[in-house]
Scaffold this motif. Structure first.
Motif, PDB file in Angstrom:
ATOM      1  N   SER A  38       0.811  -1.220   0.000  1.00 20.59           N
ATOM      2  CA  SER A  38       0.000   0.000   0.000  1.00 20.59           C
ATOM      3  C   SER A  38       0.845   1.271   0.000  1.00 20.59           C
ATOM      4  CB  SER A  38      -0.909   0.013   1.230  1.00 20.59           C
ATOM      5  OG  SER A  38      -0.143   0.167   2.423  1.00 20.59           O
ATOM      6  N   GLY A  39       2.169   1.119   0.163  1.00 23.90           N
ATOM      7  CA  GLY A  39       3.058   2.272   0.190  1.00 23.90           C
ATOM      8  C   GLY A  39       3.114   2.997   1.522  1.00 23.90           C
ATOM      9  N   GLU A  40       2.550   2.376   2.567  1.00 22.80           N
ATOM     10  CA  GLU A  40       2.459   3.015   3.878  1.00 22.80           C
ATOM     11  C   GLU A  40       3.611   2.649   4.812  1.00 22.80           C
ATOM     12  OE1 GLU A  40      -1.225   4.402   5.524  1.00 22.80           O
ATOM     13  OE2 GLU A  40      -0.257   5.495   3.895  1.00 22.80           O
ATOM     14  N   ALA A  41       4.356   1.612   4.492  1.00 27.65           N
ATOM     15  CA  ALA A  41       5.309   1.021   5.442  1.00 27.65           C
ATOM     16  C   ALA A  41       6.339   2.013   5.971  1.00 27.65           C
ATOM     17  CB  ALA A  41       6.007  -0.177   4.809  1.00 27.65           C
ATOM     18  N   SER A  42       6.712   3.003   5.152  1.00 29.88           N
ATOM     19  CA  SER A  42       7.761   3.944   5.562  1.00 29.88           C
ATOM     20  C   SER A  42       7.348   4.822   6.741  1.00 29.88           C
ATOM     21  CB  SER A  42       8.150   4.838   4.379  1.00 29.88           C
ATOM     22  OG  SER A  42       7.022   5.594   3.950  1.00 29.88           O
ATOM     23  N   PRO A 116      -5.098   0.469  10.824  1.00 29.77           N
ATOM     24  CA  PRO A 116      -4.317   1.207   9.829  1.00 29.77           C
ATOM     25  C   PRO A 116      -4.165   2.682  10.184  1.00 29.77           C
ATOM     26  CG  PRO A 116      -6.512   0.759   9.000  1.00 29.77           C
ATOM     27  CD  PRO A 116      -6.430   0.095  10.344  1.00 29.77           C
ATOM     28  N   SER A 117      -3.682   3.458   9.230  1.00 27.93           N
ATOM     29  CA  SER A 117      -3.247   4.829   9.506  1.00 27.93           C
ATOM     30  C   SER A 117      -4.389   5.760   9.908  1.00 27.93           C
ATOM     31  CB  SER A 117      -2.522   5.411   8.280  1.00 27.93           C
ATOM     32  OG  SER A 117      -3.369   5.380   7.139  1.00 27.93           O
ATOM     33  N   TRP A 118      -5.642   5.424   9.596  1.00 27.70           N
ATOM     34  CA  TRP A 118      -6.743   6.312   9.971  1.00 27.70           C
ATOM     35  C   TRP A 118      -7.155   6.111  11.426  1.00 27.70           C
ATOM     36  CZ3 TRP A 118     -11.778   4.359  10.975  1.00 27.70           C
ATOM     37  CH2 TRP A 118     -11.992   3.023  10.620  1.00 27.70           C
ATOM     38  N   GLY A 119      -6.583   5.130  12.106  1.00 26.79           N
ATOM     39  CA  GLY A 119      -6.745   4.992  13.554  1.00 26.79           C
ATOM     40  C   GLY A 119      -7.832   4.063  14.020  1.00 26.79           C
TER      41      GLY A 119
END
Length: 472
Positions: A38-42, A116-119
């Protein structure tokens, strides 16, 4: 070999059976691969755990796999509430969090919850991908692990304690000054992660607190760590026998669920708390927006919403759907009958800590007991009584269930069916406003029957009719 399956709140299993280190490492690698795709790992990942057996050890093994995959990892230094981990995801802007928790399940369970990133809790499209990746890798060594020393040295691993920043934010969302006028509060963290998150900030704001079950115990006193009437009898007894206590507030093992005991020792069902807080937030705080509830949650919420002219969003069971509405800013408050809620401007995740403190604020500002507030609300919008029962199925009944539930009966307990809702299970709305919901368990031969009516007699009649529909 056991298949990895994510339910409404992640993958759960029994320790030393399916919840073992090898499987945990595979699931961690699957999450790492999902984040890379998803390109989020960084952005990095937070790793937390509740107060269950071996939580720290599972978290460390998870961190070894994540850092082995080159993902920056922030590991909590102590057992941490689920809503606090959600808050930290948003504060640090990480790719998400892996939380080792089985919430209110019995002590022999543990679990992995990915947010995920949205919490909020991961949605089905995310968990389905993680499931697929994990099950394809089962039985293989498909990951690289770094030692913790190496991970620290390379900067890929960092220890964190998000308590202070979470509590500082909470002080802006709760009126502690009002609570301080209430009198003595009883607090019960149920041996779980809310230790230090309720009693201590209350005392710091001048509130007198009586606290029990405030040490870590992976056995949770011999009961599931669920703040329901059945499992907090010691707490109810404490409140009932001490007239100076105005309110009792409790949380579950990972502090995402709440339990409320009125000053006379009466346990208050979560359904009613959500409706009371909706009314309070609109009427006293002046908050604007809609309200979200699961399909299994009381229509008392709908009555309050109609009274104030606001929109109701009905969701499938699972807080991830309500969390989405909070994240999108559509609702003032969202909740589930299973004792989970959050509010506008807060985390898109169940927060038992916030729920308890909001109830304390409401009781303090209104100058009335919870039961008195509920009776006043009933006078304004009508009476709603809700109950859930489990119906155990024989092999024959379980085989016949899909065909039976596909039909729409003309009536239940003598009242015609007005509408059928299939958003999650089968919900029958009757012409008098009462309703029944049938939801089949995904893990055992049980049908969960939810009923709501305006009187005890009508409620019992609905339960009997619902049972007869399945068993008769």
């Amino acid at each position: 070999m056991q298949r990895i399956t994510f339910g409404t709140s992640g993958w759960r299993g029994i320790l030393c059976e399916d919840f073992i280190f090898d499987n945990v490492k595979v699931v961690t690698q699957a999450i790492a691969d999902n984040l890379k795709a998803s390109g989020e790992a960084s952005k990095g990942v937070i790793v937390g755990y509740d107060s269950r057996f071996m939580g720290e050890q599972f978290a460390r093994e998870c961190a070894r796999v994540l850092t082995g995959a080159g993902i920056k990892t922030f590991i909590c230094v102590r057992d941490t509430p689920t809503p606090v981990i959600s808050f930290e995801i948003l504060r640090r802007k990480t790719a998400g969090a892996i939380n080792f928790t089985a919430s209110h399940n019995p002590p022999q369970y543990n679990g992995i919850k990915f947010s995920p990133s949205w919490g909020g809790p991961a949605l089905p499209e995310t968990t389905n991908d993680i499931e697929r990746r994990a099950n394809e890798m089962m039985g293989e060594v498909c990951y690289r692990e770094l030692s913790l020393d190496e991970a620290f040295k390379t900067g890929l691993l960092e220890e964190i304690d998000p308590m202070e920043t979470y509590l500082a934010d909470l002080a802006n969302k709760v009126d502690f000054k009002a609570i301080a006028k209430l009198g003595t509060l009883a607090v019960n963290p149920l041996y779980g992660t809310a230790r230090g998150y309720l009693a201590e900030p209350l005392e710091a704001h001048g509130v007198k607190v009586v606290q029990i079950n405030d040490r870590r115990d992976p056995y949770f006193g011999g009961f599931p760590p669920e703040p329901s009437e059945k499992y907090i009898q010691d707490f109810i007894k404490l409140v009932k026998e001490n007239p100076e206590i105005r309110l009792g507030i409790a949380t579950d093992g990972d502090a995402d669920r709440f339990g409320i005991v009125d000053g006379d020792g009466s346990f208050i069902e979560p359904n009613y708390i959500i409706a009371l807080l909706l009314d309070y937030l609109v009427r006293v705080r002046g908050m604007k927006g809609g309200v979200g509830r699961s399909v299994a949650t009381s229509h008392l919420i709908d009555a309050v919403a109609k009274h104030h002219g606001i929109e109701v969003f009905e969701t499938p069971v699972g807080f991830k759907y309500i969390g989405e509405l909070i994240s999108q800013g559509k609702i003032i408050i969202g909740g589930e009958e299973s004792a989970g809620l959050s509010i506008q401007g807060h985390v898109p995740e169940k927060d038992g800590i916030l729920a308890c403190l909001l109830v304390a604020e409401m009781v303090a500002n209104e100058g009335m007991s919870v039961k008195a507030l509920l009776e006043r609300l009933y006078e304004q919008v009508g009476r709603y009584l809700t109950k859930r029962v489990n119906i155990t199925l024989s092999e024959q009944l379980e085989a016949a269930f899909p065909q039976k539930i596909a039909a729409t009966p003309s009536s239940f307990a003598g009242v015609p069916v007005k509408e059928k809702i299939t958003i999650d299970g089968n919900k029958f709305i009757l012409e008098d406003g009462s309703w029944l919901l049938f939801r089949k368990s995904g893990t055992e031969p049980v049908v969960r029957l939810y009923c709501e009516a305006s009187s005890e007699n009508r409620l019992e009649a609905l339960i009997a009719a619902g049972r007869e529909f399945i068993v008769g």
